[in-house]
Motif scaffolding. Structure first.
Motif, PDB file in Angstrom:
ATOM      1  N   LEU A   1      -7.903  -1.142  10.177  1.00 22.52           N
ATOM      2  CA  LEU A   1      -7.135  -1.807   9.425  1.00 22.52           C
ATOM      3  C   LEU A   1      -6.754  -1.050   7.845  1.00 22.52           C
ATOM      4  CD1 LEU A   1      -5.609  -4.476   8.554  1.00 22.52           C
ATOM      5  CD2 LEU A   1      -7.422  -5.522   8.106  1.00 22.52           C
ATOM      6  N   LEU A   2      -8.394  -0.707   7.154  1.00 24.65           N
ATOM      7  CA  LEU A   2      -8.168  -0.051   6.238  1.00 24.65           C
ATOM      8  C   LEU A   2      -7.635   1.391   6.005  1.00 24.65           C
ATOM      9  CD1 LEU A   2     -11.754  -0.992   5.107  1.00 24.65           C
ATOM     10  CD2 LEU A   2      -9.654  -1.931   3.983  1.00 24.65           C
ATOM     11  N   LEU A   3      -7.954   2.163   7.146  1.00 23.67           N
ATOM     12  CA  LEU A   3      -7.249   3.378   7.207  1.00 23.67           C
ATOM     13  C   LEU A   3      -5.615   3.354   7.528  1.00 23.67           C
ATOM     14  CD1 LEU A   3      -9.981   5.129   9.387  1.00 23.67           C
ATOM     15  CD2 LEU A   3      -9.356   5.549   7.041  1.00 23.67           C
ATOM     16  N   ALA A   4      -5.216   1.981   7.900  1.00 17.29           N
ATOM     17  CA  ALA A   4      -3.963   2.041   8.278  1.00 17.29           C
ATOM     18  C   ALA A   4      -2.874   1.652   6.630  1.00 17.29           C
ATOM     19  CB  ALA A   4      -3.539   0.792   8.843  1.00 17.29           C
ATOM     20  N   GLN A   5      -3.728   1.756   5.671  1.00 19.11           N
ATOM     21  CA  GLN A   5      -3.052   1.571   4.420  1.00 19.11           C
ATOM     22  C   GLN A   5      -2.896   2.835   3.703  1.00 19.11           C
ATOM     23  OE1 GLN A   5      -2.507  -1.741   3.720  1.00 19.11           O
ATOM     24  NE2 GLN A   5      -3.533  -1.770   5.738  1.00 19.11           N
ATOM     25  N   ALA A   6      -1.802   3.136   3.000  1.00 15.20           N
ATOM     26  CA  ALA A   6      -1.214   4.473   2.789  1.00 15.20           C
ATOM     27  C   ALA A   6      -2.357   5.072   1.685  1.00 15.20           C
ATOM     28  CB  ALA A   6       0.157   4.271   2.065  1.00 15.20           C
ATOM     29  N   GLU A   7      -3.104   4.349   0.826  1.00 15.56           N
ATOM     30  CA  GLU A   7      -3.854   4.917  -0.099  1.00 15.56           C
ATOM     31  C   GLU A   7      -5.251   5.509   0.573  1.00 15.56           C
ATOM     32  OE1 GLU A   7      -1.776   1.282  -1.761  1.00 15.56           O
ATOM     33  OE2 GLU A   7      -2.786   1.660   0.076  1.00 15.56           O
ATOM     34  N   VAL A   8      -5.540   5.050   1.688  1.00 20.05           N
ATOM     35  CA  VAL A   8      -6.922   5.233   2.010  1.00 20.05           C
ATOM     36  C   VAL A   8      -6.925   6.347   3.060  1.00 20.05           C
ATOM     37  CG1 VAL A   8      -8.980   3.974   3.450  1.00 20.05           C
ATOM     38  CG2 VAL A   8      -7.350   2.642   1.941  1.00 20.05           C
TER      39      VAL A   8
END
Length: 389
Positions: free
Chosen positions: A217-224
């Motif tokens: 879920l976190l890696l799906a965020q563009a910043e991560v």
């Protein structure tokens, strides 16, 4: 606070092992676990991404435990030279487990959950010994509850808060060294606004069974982007933070390690709860010895000190490098050193004789037989960006 060397021939796997392999990580044995040292982007890119956006770290090798009971805080305080009893509910503090000679058994973080419960995070390479030590010393005064079924992630960088708030609205209200129980995209977690990079960020404790879903879920965020142990090491060194086993160990005291700031006034000489921790006489005497001006320091009681170093030539100075005065006298050794990706120059931590510990002092490192001039520097090498509100 970070664990150092590998242990064992058959490393354990964290709950994120399969995800690391899927992402192309180069895995290495570390603190008894198979851990990602870097991903295909490489250490330099991972380091810079954490400084500019948000990096996700798997730190599930670390040990997590709870100390529970009405006497837990007072009991835990007998093992460390820090104020445990006075820590308010909802707040976190850095601590140091000491041996009877004042040497550092481990550095750790502890959080007052309220309702007579402390949440503690210790270094991976030390966790078995730490839990045994804590249980032996204070197990009769409180419950010592290891949490082996929990994973630990760290989201670090200037965009970490905005990213996490998107998934857990309200989490931005936490300031540095505070935290609590939250939901992140529907996943239950315990979060503190802290980390070991010098950047703003969060450490996230989550049930092992939910760790991969949360990481995805976190890696799906563009910043991560995922970040490995290599960049974690370079980030913490630029931030002036100790690596257990390198910069601190059982042979170093908090004062020698320049960690006197972690000892609150209440535990020092003249404080309401002065001493009462292992090695107190030695450590408190060293604190007094270190309190004089540069020309009036007590070199007998305190012989050496951890310092920052900056190389005056573009030659990386690695761990274990011997240090000399310009007269050729041995005066110490490097404990951590590399070419700092952010500062773009060689930086290091070292222990040096007290006479050479003042910022601005010039010394030399012996690198493959060549003398490399260095200058004692204040730390951190990169300014911290902790969010204090």
């Amino acid at each position: 606070m970070a664990s150092s060397s590998a242990s064992g021939d058959d490393p354990q796997k964290t709950p994120l092992y399969d995800l690391h392999v899927e992402l192309g990580a180069r895995m290495v044995p570390f603190a008894g676990y198979s851990m990602p040292v870097q991903y295909p982007a490489g250490l330099m890119a991972e380091h810079k991404h954490t400084r500019s956006a948000a990096g996700l770290f798997d730190i599930s090798h670390m040990g997590q435990l709870r100390l529970v009971g009405p006497d837990a805080a007072a009991a835990f305080e007998t093992l460390m030279p820090v104020d445990v009893v006075g820590l308010a509910a909802g707040r976190q503090r850095y601590g140091l487990l000491l041996n009877d000679d004042g040497g550092i058994l481990d550095d750790l973080m502890f959080f007052n959950e309220g309702k007579d419960s402390l949440f503690v995070i210790v270094n991976g390479a030390c966790k078995k010994a730490d839990i045994a030590h804590i249980t032996a010393k204070i197990g009769a005064r409180c419950q010592v509850q290891p949490l082996p079924d929990h994973a630990l992630l760290a989201l670090q960088g200037p965009q970490a808060a905005a990213t996490l708030a998107r998934l857990s609205p309200g989490i931005e209200r936490f300031v540095f060294m505070t935290g609590g129980a939250v939901q992140i995209g529907g996943i239950a977690a315990f979060v503190t606004r802290s980390g070991y990079t010098g950047e703003d960020g969060f450490e996230i404790s989550v049930a092992a069974q939910d760790a991969e879903a949360l990481a995805r879920l976190l890696l799906a965020q563009a910043e991560v982007k995922p970040v490995g142990l290599g960049a974690r090491n370079s980030l913490r060194l630029e931030a002036g933070l100790c690596l257990y086993g390198n910069d601190i160990d059982e042979t170093t005291t908090p004062v020698e390690a320049s960690l006197g700031w972690a000892m609150q006034k209440v535990r020092r000489a003249g404080g309401a709860r002065e001493g009462g921790f292992p090695g107190a006489a030695k450590v408190l005497a060293q604190l007094v010895a270190a309190s004089g001006t540069a020309g009036h320091l007590d070199h007998h009681t305190l012989k050496r000190k951890r310092v920052g170093l900056v190389a005056l030539e573009r030659v990386p100075v690695r761990d274990g490098t011997l240090l000399e005065s310009f007269e050729g006298q041995p005066i110490g050794h490097v404990t951590s050193g590399l070419l700092g990706p952010t500062v773009d120059r060689p930086v290091a931590m070292a222990y040096v004789a007290l006479a050479y510990a003042e910022p601005g002092t010039r010394i030399q490192a012996m690198v493959r037989g060549k003398a490399v001039p260095m200058e004692v520097s204040t730390m951190p090498f990169v300014p911290a960006h902790y969010f204090r509100g």
